[in-house]
Design a protein around this motif. Structure first.
Motif, PDB file in Angstrom:
ATOM      1  N   VAL A  90       9.185  -1.982   8.010  1.00  0.00           N
ATOM      2  CA  VAL A  90       9.103  -1.322   7.060  1.00  0.00           C
ATOM      3  C   VAL A  90       7.987  -2.125   6.427  1.00  0.00           C
ATOM      4  O   VAL A  90       7.218  -3.095   6.446  1.00  0.00           O
ATOM      5  N   ILE A  91       7.407  -1.090   5.857  1.00  0.00           N
ATOM      6  CA  ILE A  91       5.998  -1.163   5.687  1.00  0.00           C
ATOM      7  C   ILE A  91       5.615  -1.253   3.522  1.00  0.00           C
ATOM      8  O   ILE A  91       5.742   0.070   3.371  1.00  0.00           O
ATOM      9  N   ALA A  92       5.145  -2.323   2.941  1.00  0.00           N
ATOM     10  CA  ALA A  92       4.641  -1.236   1.914  1.00  0.00           C
ATOM     11  C   ALA A  92       3.363  -1.730   1.235  1.00  0.00           C
ATOM     12  O   ALA A  92       3.008  -2.781   1.484  1.00  0.00           O
ATOM     13  N   TYR A  93       2.934  -1.454   0.113  1.00  0.00           N
ATOM     14  CA  TYR A  93       1.756  -1.846  -0.702  1.00  0.00           C
ATOM     15  C   TYR A  93       1.552  -1.675  -2.260  1.00  0.00           C
ATOM     16  O   TYR A  93       2.487  -1.344  -2.402  1.00  0.00           O
ATOM     17  N   ASP A  94       0.935  -2.250  -2.533  1.00  0.00           N
ATOM     18  CA  ASP A  94       0.608  -2.381  -3.726  1.00  0.00           C
ATOM     19  C   ASP A  94      -0.610  -2.123  -4.189  1.00  0.00           C
ATOM     20  O   ASP A  94      -1.181  -1.106  -3.720  1.00  0.00           O
ATOM     21  N   SER A  99      -4.535  -1.411  -0.151  1.00  0.00           N
ATOM     22  CA  SER A  99      -3.991  -1.939   0.223  1.00  0.00           C
ATOM     23  C   SER A  99      -3.320  -0.445   0.874  1.00  0.00           C
ATOM     24  O   SER A  99      -2.601  -0.689   2.246  1.00  0.00           O
ATOM     25  N   LYS A 100      -3.408   0.379   0.546  1.00  0.00           N
ATOM     26  CA  LYS A 100      -2.913   1.705   1.509  1.00  0.00           C
ATOM     27  C   LYS A 100      -3.237   2.076   2.699  1.00  0.00           C
ATOM     28  O   LYS A 100      -2.453   2.175   4.086  1.00  0.00           O
ATOM     29  N   GLU A 101      -4.717   1.203   2.649  1.00  0.00           N
ATOM     30  CA  GLU A 101      -5.441   2.065   4.230  1.00  0.00           C
ATOM     31  C   GLU A 101      -4.642   0.430   5.331  1.00  0.00           C
ATOM     32  O   GLU A 101      -4.875   0.809   6.733  1.00  0.00           O
ATOM     33  N   PHE A 102      -4.679  -0.156   5.034  1.00  0.00           N
ATOM     34  CA  PHE A 102      -4.208  -1.574   5.675  1.00  0.00           C
ATOM     35  C   PHE A 102      -2.923  -1.374   5.591  1.00  0.00           C
ATOM     36  O   PHE A 102      -2.507  -1.227   7.171  1.00  0.00           O
ATOM     37  N   ALA A 103      -1.844  -0.551   5.494  1.00  0.00           N
ATOM     38  CA  ALA A 103      -0.300  -0.758   5.506  1.00  0.00           C
ATOM     39  C   ALA A 103      -0.675   1.026   6.604  1.00  0.00           C
ATOM     40  O   ALA A 103       0.298   0.623   7.786  1.00  0.00           O
ATOM     41  N   ILE A 104      -1.175   1.895   6.372  1.00  0.00           N
ATOM     42  CA  ILE A 104      -1.578   2.590   8.164  1.00  0.00           C
ATOM     43  C   ILE A 104      -2.165   2.161   8.829  1.00  0.00           C
ATOM     44  O   ILE A 104      -1.552   2.547  10.453  1.00  0.00           O
ATOM     45  N   GLU A 105      -3.257   0.915   9.064  1.00  0.00           N
ATOM     46  CA  GLU A 105      -3.802   0.650  10.033  1.00  0.00           C
ATOM     47  C   GLU A 105      -2.588  -0.518  10.414  1.00  0.00           C
ATOM     48  O   GLU A 105      -2.079  -0.675  12.208  1.00  0.00           O
ATOM     49  N   THR A 106      -1.887  -1.328   9.502  1.00  0.00           N
ATOM     50  CA  THR A 106      -0.034  -1.437  10.845  1.00  0.00           C
ATOM     51  C   THR A 106       0.059  -0.786  11.356  1.00  0.00           C
ATOM     52  O   THR A 106       0.844  -0.721  12.323  1.00  0.00           O
ATOM     53  N   ALA A 107       0.732   0.708  10.932  1.00  0.00           N
ATOM     54  CA  ALA A 107       1.807   1.016  11.454  1.00  0.00           C
ATOM     55  C   ALA A 107       0.948   2.347  12.504  1.00  0.00           C
ATOM     56  O   ALA A 107       1.631   2.015  13.755  1.00  0.00           O
ATOM     57  N   LYS A 108      -0.674   1.990  12.192  1.00  0.00           N
ATOM     58  CA  LYS A 108      -1.144   2.290  13.639  1.00  0.00           C
ATOM     59  C   LYS A 108      -1.134   1.239  15.060  1.00  0.00           C
ATOM     60  O   LYS A 108      -0.777   2.023  15.987  1.00  0.00           O
ATOM     61  N   VAL A 109      -1.041   0.010  14.715  1.00  0.00           N
ATOM     62  CA  VAL A 109      -0.497  -1.214  15.324  1.00  0.00           C
ATOM     63  C   VAL A 109       0.815  -0.768  16.433  1.00  0.00           C
ATOM     64  O   VAL A 109       0.412  -0.746  17.324  1.00  0.00           O
ATOM     65  N   LYS A 121       5.482   6.453   0.282  1.00  0.00           N
ATOM     66  CA  LYS A 121       4.744   7.004   0.312  1.00  0.00           C
ATOM     67  C   LYS A 121       3.209   7.296  -1.250  1.00  0.00           C
ATOM     68  O   LYS A 121       2.515   7.316  -0.760  1.00  0.00           O
ATOM     69  N   SER A 122       3.728   5.638  -1.428  1.00  0.00           N
ATOM     70  CA  SER A 122       3.004   5.351  -2.600  1.00  0.00           C
ATOM     71  C   SER A 122       3.927   4.233  -2.904  1.00  0.00           C
ATOM     72  O   SER A 122       4.130   3.026  -2.233  1.00  0.00           O
ATOM     73  N   LEU A 123       2.411   2.832  -3.741  1.00  0.00           N
ATOM     74  CA  LEU A 123       2.898   1.731  -3.585  1.00  0.00           C
ATOM     75  C   LEU A 123       4.263   1.144  -4.697  1.00  0.00           C
ATOM     76  O   LEU A 123       4.357   2.007  -4.863  1.00  0.00           O
ATOM     77  N   ARG A 124       4.761  -0.221  -3.941  1.00  0.00           N
ATOM     78  CA  ARG A 124       6.270  -0.619  -4.174  1.00  0.00           C
ATOM     79  C   ARG A 124       5.575  -2.143  -4.489  1.00  0.00           C
ATOM     80  O   ARG A 124       4.842  -2.818  -4.061  1.00  0.00           O
ATOM     81  N   PRO A 125       7.244  -2.593  -4.980  1.00  0.00           N
ATOM     82  CA  PRO A 125       6.884  -3.819  -5.711  1.00  0.00           C
ATOM     83  C   PRO A 125       7.356  -4.708  -4.375  1.00  0.00           C
ATOM     84  O   PRO A 125       8.120  -4.310  -3.363  1.00  0.00           O
ATOM     85  N   THR A 126       7.014  -5.911  -4.432  1.00  0.00           N
ATOM     86  CA  THR A 126       7.462  -6.882  -2.918  1.00  0.00           C
ATOM     87  C   THR A 126       8.963  -7.024  -3.254  1.00  0.00           C
ATOM     88  O   THR A 126       9.714  -6.502  -2.392  1.00  0.00           O
ATOM     89  N   PRO A 127       9.561  -7.533  -4.673  1.00  0.00           N
ATOM     90  CA  PRO A 127      11.141  -7.217  -3.901  1.00  0.00           C
ATOM     91  C   PRO A 127      11.672  -5.563  -3.211  1.00  0.00           C
ATOM     92  O   PRO A 127      12.593  -6.095  -2.849  1.00  0.00           O
TER      93      PRO A 127
END
Length: 579
Positions: A90-94, A99-109, A121-127
């Motif tokens: 599971v991947i989240a981003y701030d 941030s969103k671009e890096f999240a999608i790159e993570t999913a691509k690999v 779909k949109s930004l979320r907190p770390t906890p």
């Protein structure tokens, strides 16, 4: 040609280099210092992940350093965990740049390995990311964030299948896998369209938010009927342009706090954090607008969360009617006292309070008062999360965990510090004490009167670049080879070297005690008269930090002693650097 120049040339001549990074490299052409800093070493993957300035180069955050890290992580997961492809990550981003671009790159690999990615779909907190790992049962979680670092930074934070930050042993294995990736520019990845077609990426909506909010209401210490009552205590909240707005607002609403005022201009996600010098609630300037609004509404408490909502700062009125920002140590002790005073003592016989070795001893004093065992961990919430996981097996009861740097955890349904939980508890505390005709400032001084006037502080020395890293290493080497005998006229009674895991007293240096904690580059000096000093290089920033703690019979004396310790250590560090 030096090694960094060879790496730079490889990037410069790579035909398929990302166009934006290519343009940034062109702008750096001829700037030898900037190019060397970008290419002289790989961006450090530490015990929790990596964090750095966004830009081209192997010492920067960009799609290629992200891909390399994910490639290594994927190989680690396939080797060390089960059902990886089915369980997924599971991947989240701030709200930061890229941030969103890096999240999608993570999913691509991950997709190139056939590993399913669950991406918000949109930004979320770390906890919430920590909670999502546990809720979805994934093998890992990744948070794209640089926490409260300046706007030019971003980061990549890894979580294990328990929802906690990866442990040092896990990190070591992941790093080994990352280092086996020869060329960051050639890491295989799958395009987004194919990911979606093959259902290797699943977009997450509000399901996990709702499940989290159901857990959140249960941390309240109020009787059920009182939870349902309207609470008109005035509260001001600022998410400092980050991720906490929705969950904090919804959390307060479901506890029926009806007089909440949001600093609207700071409720908007903004990667530049344009209304603050730093989006760090530890720094008092971050409260400037909240204080203005607090005065307008006569607020009892001001809440400020950092961009990824794992840290909470609180300000309350002092005796003069002005707002005072509580330290992390103060707020942690207040929350601990409130929780324990509202808990069934019979249920707390196996209770454990967790704090770090540089967190105030006031917490231990409070825990002792209620008969709760205190366990110290190394600096970093990953160690607190690791202990909670051990409790799952031992039957010990987690009651509270905190660190001085504004990180708190009330309930273990998340396994990392949680500013949303902390915001609920702080608001409830303020409500409780207001009903008794007192402020949180009054409650704090009641703790001091009961346990002693504990005071803590921290100074940090920023030493950037390659030279800075060498200076930090020199400081720690010198302190080890020439141990301090006294600081500010206070004799050193014992020295704790966490790198070798040993504690020894100066009056009997041959009597060595083992420190049963993971190894870390940190030195702590236990002084006479209930004082201590700890020196620790930061794991995520180019800084060396010095922590101080004292306890005396009155506030004035504690302030004076802390000041003397700070001045003495600043002189010592300056002499080492110049020597």
């Amino acid at each position: 040609m030096t090694s960094w120049e060879q790496v730079y040339q490889k990037w410069e001549t790579f035909q398929d280099l990302d166009a934006n990074l290519k343009n940034e490299l062109t702008k750096l052409n001829g700037n030898q210092l900037a190019l060397e800093d970008a290419f002289y070493k790989e961006l450090t993957f530490g015990t929790g992940g990596m964090r750095g300035i966004i830009g081209p180069g192997i010492n920067r955050m960009n799609i290629y350093t992200i891909r390399k890290a994910v490639n290594g992580l994927a190989n680690y997961l396939l080797e060390h965990t089960v059902n990886v492809k089915d369980r997924g990550v599971v991947i989240a981003y701030d709200s930061r740049h890229m941030s969103k671009e890096f999240a999608i790159e993570t999913a691509k690999v991950l997709g190139a390995f056939g590993i399913t990615a669950y991406v918000f779909k949109s930004l979320r907190p770390t906890p919430l990311l920590s909670f999502a790992v546990r809720y979805l049962g994934t093998v890992s979680g990744i948070m794209i964030t640089a926490s409260h670092n300046p706007p030019e930074y971003n980061g990549f934070k890894v979580y294990n299948e328990d929802g906690g930050q990866i442990t040092p042993n896990q990190a070591a294995d992941i790093i080994a896998c990352i280092q086996q990736t020869d060329d960051e520019l050639l890491v295989p990845y799958m395009d987004q369209a194919t990911l979606e077609k093959e259902e290797l990426i699943n977009w997450i909506g509000n399901e996990i938010d709702n499940a989290y909010l159901e857990k959140l209401i249960d941390i309240s210490k109020l009787p059920a009927e009182e939870r349902e009552q309207e609470k008109a205590i005035p509260i001001v909240f600022t998410p400092l342009h980050g991720t906490a707005y929705e969950l904090v607002s919804q959390g307060l609403a479901q506890l029926n706090f009806t007089n909440v005022h949001v600093v609207e201009e700071q409720a908007v996600p903004d990667p530049e954090f344009s209304t603050v010098k730093s989006p760090n609630p530890e720094e008092h300037q971050a409260f400037t607008r909240a204080i203005q609004q607090g005065k307008k509404h006569n607020a009892a408490i001001l809440l400020a969360t950092d961009p990824d909502a794992d840290r909470l700062g609180v300000a309350v009125k002092d005796d003069t009617g002005n707002y005072q920002v509580l330290t992390g140590n103060q707020l942690g002790a207040l929350m601990l006292d409130y929780i324990l005073s509202h808990s069934d003592s019979a249920l707390l016989k196996s209770g454990r309070m967790l704090k770090t070795v540089v967190t105030s001893e006031l917490g231990k004093a409070v825990a002792d008062y209620y008969g709760i065992t205190t366990i110290n961990t190394l600096t970093g919430f990953k160690y607190i999360g690791e202990k909670i996981r051990e409790f799952d097996a031992t039957g010990e009861t987690f009651v509270f965990g905190y660190e001085e740097s504004y990180g708190y955890l009330t309930s273990s349904f998340a396994r990392d510090k949680d500013a949303i939980q902390a915001a609920m508890m702080a608001s409830e505390m303020a409500y409780y004490w207001k009903n008794k005709g007192k402020t949180l400032h009054d409650a704090l001084h009641e703790l001091y009167e009961r346990h002693g006037y504990y005071k803590e502080d921290m100074t940090s020395l920023t030493l950037k670049g390659k030279q800075g890293s060498e200076q930090i290493a020199k400081i720690m080497a010198t302190i080890r080879s020439e141990p301090l005998q006294e600081i500010a006229d206070l004799c050193v009674k014992a020295t704790e070297d966490y790198l070798i895991g040993q504690r020894y007293t100066l009056d009997n240096p041959e009597n060595i005690e083992a420190i049963e904690l993971p190894k870390e580059n940190m030195m702590k000096f236990i002084l006479e008269q209930h004082s201590w000093v700890c020196l620790r290089p930061s794991g995520t920033e180019p800084k060396i930090k010095c922590y101080y703690g004292v306890c005396t019979e009155n506030e004035k004396e504690s302030i004076q002693r802390i000041s003397a310790l700070k001045q003495a250590m600043e002189r010592i560090l300056e002499q080492i650097i110049e020597g």
